[in-house]
Design an enzyme around this catalytic site. Structure first.
Site, mmCIF file in Angstrom:
data_model
loop_
_atom_site.group_PDB
_atom_site.id
_atom_site.type_symbol
_atom_site.label_atom_id
_atom_site.label_comp_id
_atom_site.label_asym_id
_atom_site.label_seq_id
_atom_site.Cartn_x
_atom_site.Cartn_y
_atom_site.Cartn_z
ATOM 1 N N HIS A 1 0.761 -1.250 0.000
ATOM 2 C CA HIS A 1 0.000 0.000 0.000
ATOM 3 C C HIS A 1 0.792 1.300 0.000
ATOM 4 C CE1 HIS A 1 -3.764 -2.112 0.368
ATOM 5 N NE2 HIS A 1 -3.290 -2.804 1.388
ATOM 6 N N HIS B 1 -3.581 -3.143 7.903
ATOM 7 C CA HIS B 1 -4.624 -3.374 6.899
ATOM 8 C C HIS B 1 -5.186 -2.047 6.417
ATOM 9 C CE1 HIS B 1 -7.944 -5.288 4.821
ATOM 10 N NE2 HIS B 1 -8.812 -4.576 5.526
#
EC number: 3.1.27.-
Length: 114
Positions: free
Chosen positions: A15, A107
């Site tokens: 990410h 996450h």
């Protein structure tokens, strides 16, 4: 390595990108084996254009497992809806909601506040 460290390493790979929005290419990035562990194209992935520091800062003083919103906006690229692994790419600036585990981002929950 402790579990949080491994999850943080994975989060960074999946990410966080140091590439500029102009240089970032969803098709090139998402077809890398790191994003296709089972040989399948991932349906959607959001990349944060940032160094790791400001992202990790979101989880400072986060004990246990908890979702936290960023206090600053980030430049984001979302790669989605692959047709034969060809992605559409959209850029935005927004807050992010991430899951923290013991001070580490683990996450990506969603774009925008939690």
């Amino acid at each position: 390595k402790p579990k949080e460290d491994r999850e943080w390493e994975k989060f960074k790979t999946k990410h966080i990108t140091s590439q500029s929005v102009a240089d970032f290419n969803c098709n090139r990035t998402m077809n890398d084996p790191a994003y296709t562990p089972d040989g399948q194209c991932k349906p959607v992935n959001t990349f944060i254009h940032s160094t790791t520091g400001p992202v990790k800062e979101i989880c400072r003083r986060a004990t246990g497992r908890v979702n936290k919103s960023s206090t600053q906006q980030f430049t984001l690229t979302t790669c989605k809806n692959p047709i034969r692994c060809k992605y559409s790419q959209s850029n935005t600036t927004n807050f992010i909601c991430i899951t923290c585990r013991d001070n580490y981002p683990v996450h990506f929950v969603k774009t925008g506040k939690c």
